[in-house]
Design a protein around this motif. Sequence first.
Motif, PDB file in Angstrom:
ATOM      1  N   VAL A  63       0.716  -1.254   0.074  1.00 55.31           N
ATOM      2  CA  VAL A  63      -0.015  -0.549  -0.108  1.00 55.31           C
ATOM      3  C   VAL A  63       0.807   1.174   0.305  1.00 55.31           C
ATOM      4  O   VAL A  63       1.685   1.827   1.167  1.00 55.31           O
ATOM      5  N   LEU A  64       0.699   1.917  -1.734  1.00 56.95           N
ATOM      6  CA  LEU A  64       2.315   3.297  -1.323  1.00 56.95           C
ATOM      7  C   LEU A  64       0.913   4.492  -0.985  1.00 56.95           C
ATOM      8  O   LEU A  64      -0.159   5.017  -1.825  1.00 56.95           O
ATOM      9  N   THR A  65       1.316   5.813  -0.468  1.00 53.37           N
ATOM     10  CA  THR A  65       0.392   6.197   0.039  1.00 53.37           C
ATOM     11  C   THR A  65       0.873   7.784  -0.769  1.00 53.37           C
ATOM     12  O   THR A  65       0.113   8.607  -0.622  1.00 53.37           O
ATOM     13  N   SER A  66       1.838   7.495   0.203  1.00 51.05           N
ATOM     14  CA  SER A  66       2.918   8.948  -0.795  1.00 51.05           C
ATOM     15  C   SER A  66       4.578   8.796  -0.993  1.00 51.05           C
ATOM     16  O   SER A  66       4.672   8.158   0.011  1.00 51.05           O
ATOM     17  N   VAL A  67       5.271   9.530  -1.648  1.00 54.74           N
ATOM     18  CA  VAL A  67       6.689   9.544  -2.201  1.00 54.74           C
ATOM     19  C   VAL A  67       6.762  10.833  -2.130  1.00 54.74           C
ATOM     20  O   VAL A  67       6.496  11.479  -2.756  1.00 54.74           O
ATOM     21  N   GLU A  68       8.110  12.017  -0.993  1.00 52.90           N
ATOM     22  CA  GLU A  68       8.049  13.230  -1.431  1.00 52.90           C
ATOM     23  C   GLU A  68       9.188  12.629  -0.339  1.00 52.90           C
ATOM     24  O   GLU A  68       9.735  11.677  -0.196  1.00 52.90           O
ATOM     25  N   ALA A  69      10.031  13.827  -0.762  1.00 48.57           N
ATOM     26  CA  ALA A  69      11.473  14.342  -0.242  1.00 48.57           C
ATOM     27  C   ALA A  69      11.473  14.348   1.881  1.00 48.57           C
ATOM     28  O   ALA A  69      10.549  14.622   2.342  1.00 48.57           O
ATOM     29  N   ASP A  70      12.449  13.122   2.196  1.00 45.20           N
ATOM     30  CA  ASP A  70      12.678  13.633   3.596  1.00 45.20           C
ATOM     31  C   ASP A  70      13.848  12.327   3.454  1.00 45.20           C
ATOM     32  O   ASP A  70      13.851  11.600   2.699  1.00 45.20           O
ATOM     33  N   HIS A  71      14.260  12.083   4.802  1.00 40.56           N
ATOM     34  CA  HIS A  71      15.367  11.224   5.036  1.00 40.56           C
ATOM     35  C   HIS A  71      16.504  11.789   4.432  1.00 40.56           C
ATOM     36  O   HIS A  71      17.342  10.900   3.614  1.00 40.56           O
ATOM     37  N   LEU A  72      16.566  12.541   3.588  1.00 39.19           N
ATOM     38  CA  LEU A  72      17.625  13.706   3.026  1.00 39.19           C
ATOM     39  C   LEU A  72      19.002  12.970   3.272  1.00 39.19           C
ATOM     40  O   LEU A  72      19.899  13.829   3.038  1.00 39.19           O
ATOM     41  N   ASP A  73      19.169  13.457   4.996  1.00 34.99           N
ATOM     42  CA  ASP A  73      20.387  13.245   5.390  1.00 34.99           C
ATOM     43  C   ASP A  73      20.790  11.670   4.995  1.00 34.99           C
ATOM     44  O   ASP A  73      22.174  11.769   5.206  1.00 34.99           O
ATOM     45  N   ALA A 144      -7.664   9.956   2.926  1.00 32.49           N
ATOM     46  CA  ALA A 144      -6.842   9.347   2.410  1.00 32.49           C
ATOM     47  C   ALA A 144      -6.480   7.921   2.840  1.00 32.49           C
ATOM     48  O   ALA A 144      -6.508   6.924   1.786  1.00 32.49           O
ATOM     49  N   ASP A 145      -6.630   7.945   3.776  1.00 32.85           N
ATOM     50  CA  ASP A 145      -6.076   6.754   4.382  1.00 32.85           C
ATOM     51  C   ASP A 145      -6.678   5.643   4.697  1.00 32.85           C
ATOM     52  O   ASP A 145      -6.816   4.276   4.255  1.00 32.85           O
ATOM     53  N   ALA A 146      -8.374   5.919   4.855  1.00 28.84           N
ATOM     54  CA  ALA A 146      -8.936   5.056   5.054  1.00 28.84           C
ATOM     55  C   ALA A 146      -9.185   4.445   3.991  1.00 28.84           C
ATOM     56  O   ALA A 146      -9.983   3.508   3.154  1.00 28.84           O
ATOM     57  N   LEU A 147      -9.636   5.762   2.485  1.00 32.26           N
ATOM     58  CA  LEU A 147      -9.251   4.759   1.284  1.00 32.26           C
ATOM     59  C   LEU A 147      -8.584   3.931   0.646  1.00 32.26           C
ATOM     60  O   LEU A 147      -8.772   2.669   0.332  1.00 32.26           O
ATOM     61  N   ALA A 148      -7.249   4.473   1.404  1.00 35.44           N
ATOM     62  CA  ALA A 148      -5.787   3.130   1.132  1.00 35.44           C
ATOM     63  C   ALA A 148      -6.723   1.722   2.154  1.00 35.44           C
ATOM     64  O   ALA A 148      -6.222   0.630   1.132  1.00 35.44           O
ATOM     65  N   ALA A 149      -6.864   1.665   2.891  1.00 27.63           N
ATOM     66  CA  ALA A 149      -7.451   0.797   4.026  1.00 27.63           C
ATOM     67  C   ALA A 149      -8.961  -0.414   3.078  1.00 27.63           C
ATOM     68  O   ALA A 149      -8.916  -1.591   3.144  1.00 27.63           O
ATOM     69  N   LEU A 150      -9.704   0.293   1.921  1.00 24.35           N
ATOM     70  CA  LEU A 150     -10.491  -0.008   1.880  1.00 24.35           C
ATOM     71  C   LEU A 150     -10.389  -0.977   0.707  1.00 24.35           C
ATOM     72  O   LEU A 150     -10.591  -1.828   0.246  1.00 24.35           O
ATOM     73  N   THR A 151      -9.300   0.788   0.266  1.00 20.84           N
ATOM     74  CA  THR A 151      -9.009  -0.608  -1.297  1.00 20.84           C
ATOM     75  C   THR A 151      -8.538  -1.607  -0.765  1.00 20.84           C
ATOM     76  O   THR A 151      -8.703  -2.613  -1.851  1.00 20.84           O
ATOM     77  N   ALA A 152      -7.499  -1.975  -0.047  1.00 21.95           N
ATOM     78  CA  ALA A 152      -6.514  -3.162   0.088  1.00 21.95           C
ATOM     79  C   ALA A 152      -7.893  -4.533   1.048  1.00 21.95           C
ATOM     80  O   ALA A 152      -8.104  -5.131   0.539  1.00 21.95           O
ATOM     81  N   SER A 153      -8.731  -3.659   1.727  1.00 24.15           N
ATOM     82  CA  SER A 153      -9.627  -4.704   2.626  1.00 24.15           C
ATOM     83  C   SER A 153     -10.328  -5.436   0.914  1.00 24.15           C
ATOM     84  O   SER A 153     -11.069  -7.101   0.615  1.00 24.15           O
ATOM     85  N   ARG A 154     -10.691  -4.902  -0.052  1.00 27.85           N
ATOM     86  CA  ARG A 154     -12.017  -5.013  -0.644  1.00 27.85           C
ATOM     87  C   ARG A 154     -11.019  -6.516  -2.081  1.00 27.85           C
ATOM     88  O   ARG A 154     -11.687  -6.811  -2.222  1.00 27.85           O
ATOM     89  N   VAL A 155      -9.578  -5.619  -1.641  1.00 30.10           N
ATOM     90  CA  VAL A 155      -8.623  -6.488  -3.044  1.00 30.10           C
ATOM     91  C   VAL A 155      -8.335  -8.039  -2.076  1.00 30.10           C
ATOM     92  O   VAL A 155      -9.257  -9.755  -2.519  1.00 30.10           O
ATOM     93  N   LEU A 156      -8.576  -8.491  -1.033  1.00 30.35           N
ATOM     94  CA  LEU A 156      -8.970  -9.580  -0.007  1.00 30.35           C
ATOM     95  C   LEU A 156     -10.146  -9.879   0.471  1.00 30.35           C
ATOM     96  O   LEU A 156      -9.820 -11.166   1.099  1.00 30.35           O
ATOM     97  N   GLY A 157     -11.201  -9.247  -0.046  1.00 34.71           N
ATOM     98  CA  GLY A 157     -12.645  -9.720  -0.147  1.00 34.71           C
ATOM     99  C   GLY A 157     -13.652  -9.622   0.988  1.00 34.71           C
ATOM    100  O   GLY A 157     -14.680  -9.940   1.700  1.00 34.71           O
ATOM    101  N   VAL A 158     -13.069  -9.255   1.885  1.00 33.76           N
ATOM    102  CA  VAL A 158     -13.804  -8.157   2.514  1.00 33.76           C
ATOM    103  C   VAL A 158     -14.997  -7.654   2.620  1.00 33.76           C
ATOM    104  O   VAL A 158     -15.108  -6.771   1.598  1.00 33.76           O
ATOM    105  N   PRO A 159     -16.402  -7.879   2.897  1.00 36.81           N
ATOM    106  CA  PRO A 159     -17.690  -6.923   2.502  1.00 36.81           C
ATOM    107  C   PRO A 159     -17.301  -5.835   2.892  1.00 36.81           C
ATOM    108  O   PRO A 159     -17.034  -4.974   3.871  1.00 36.81           O
ATOM    109  N   ASP A 160     -17.566  -4.501   1.973  1.00 38.06           N
ATOM    110  CA  ASP A 160     -17.650  -3.681   2.454  1.00 38.06           C
ATOM    111  C   ASP A 160     -18.516  -2.822   3.918  1.00 38.06           C
ATOM    112  O   ASP A 160     -17.959  -2.263   4.463  1.00 38.06           O
ATOM    113  N   ALA A 161     -19.366  -3.277   3.882  1.00 41.53           N
ATOM    114  CA  ALA A 161     -20.360  -3.404   5.350  1.00 41.53           C
ATOM    115  C   ALA A 161     -19.030  -3.683   6.360  1.00 41.53           C
ATOM    116  O   ALA A 161     -19.289  -2.564   7.114  1.00 41.53           O
TER     117      ALA A 161
END
Length: 339
Positions: A63-73, A144-161
């Motif tokens: 589950v890839l939420t975002s990629v941005e500049a950090d840990h530049l050390d 957005a985080d909840a949408l990520a979890a929802l999308t992953a759960s659908r792939v795993l066959g969890v009912p939306d309810a």
Amino acid sequence: KSTTTAMLGLLLLKAGLDPTVIVGTKLKEFGNSNCRVGKSKYLVIEADEHFASFLNYRPKMIVLTSVEADHLDFYKTLSNIIKTFRKYLLLLPREGIVIANADDPNTAAMVKSLPYRIEKYSLKQKEAMKLRKLLKIPGEHNVADALAALTASRVLGVPDAVSFRSLSEYRGSWRRFEIFNLKTKNRAPYTLVSDYGHHPTKIRVTVEGARSKWPKKKIWLVYQPHQYARTYYLFKDFVKVLSQLKIEKLILTDIFDVAGREENDIRRKVSSKKLFEAIQKTKRKNLEVLYIPSSPPFQAIEEYLAQHIKGGEIIIIMGAGNIYGLTLQLTKDSSREKI
């Protein structure tokens, strides 16, 4: 990452899949720990990109939420971060699945040519409106985080309810928009929000979430920059974000020195005082900015708050370092109610 991991882990638990979950914060549902050991084949883990440690994992779903500049050390450039994330994605097996945030430009570009099943989520999809209404925690980043979890759960066959019910019951985790109702020593009531945010983007979205939850309240942010290197490499981003926050007051304290990860030449180049001075030059007209040099137990800041809180303010105490000690002290010294 922590919120998405927690949401998905609790969702799979609610669905009866008995997952093992390892998350970068503490959850009351796990007995105020960061780990739950299940007996099924499912392992949900919060991957850490610092030092490229996630290259040691062999996931079947990312589950890839975002990629941005950090840990530049460590990474030095955003280009190196993107290259390392791509290496991580290519560790998936042939039947691997990627859940990707279509609203994040770097993520969207990265997954275009991957040889895997790609499932995308976006704040533009219809489920976002439903989640805005049912989530207990505010902010578009949490939607957005909840949408990520929802999308992953659908792939795993969890009912939306099941998924929506679980997400509606999610009340947050330790130091992730953790809310307390408190009173000062003078009995003035106020709301304290404790948050771990330490990246410019996280500061911005967290404050936006607070403003959406309390549109007419006075909001103060007490912020402790985390790590000299992060403050140095992202200095312009911090100034841009902190100077334009839609809050009434910003209080900066000294930079948290991360043991074993700081370079002396960078320590000499950056400070909270320099950050304060740069913000003062570009700040929004009605924003008051203060620099209060302070180290644990942050007595000077605690005294300032006690003297200036009139009642009804929202005080956000933010940072990944020992600024949490101030939260502990304020909650200790006050009659409190945790939300």
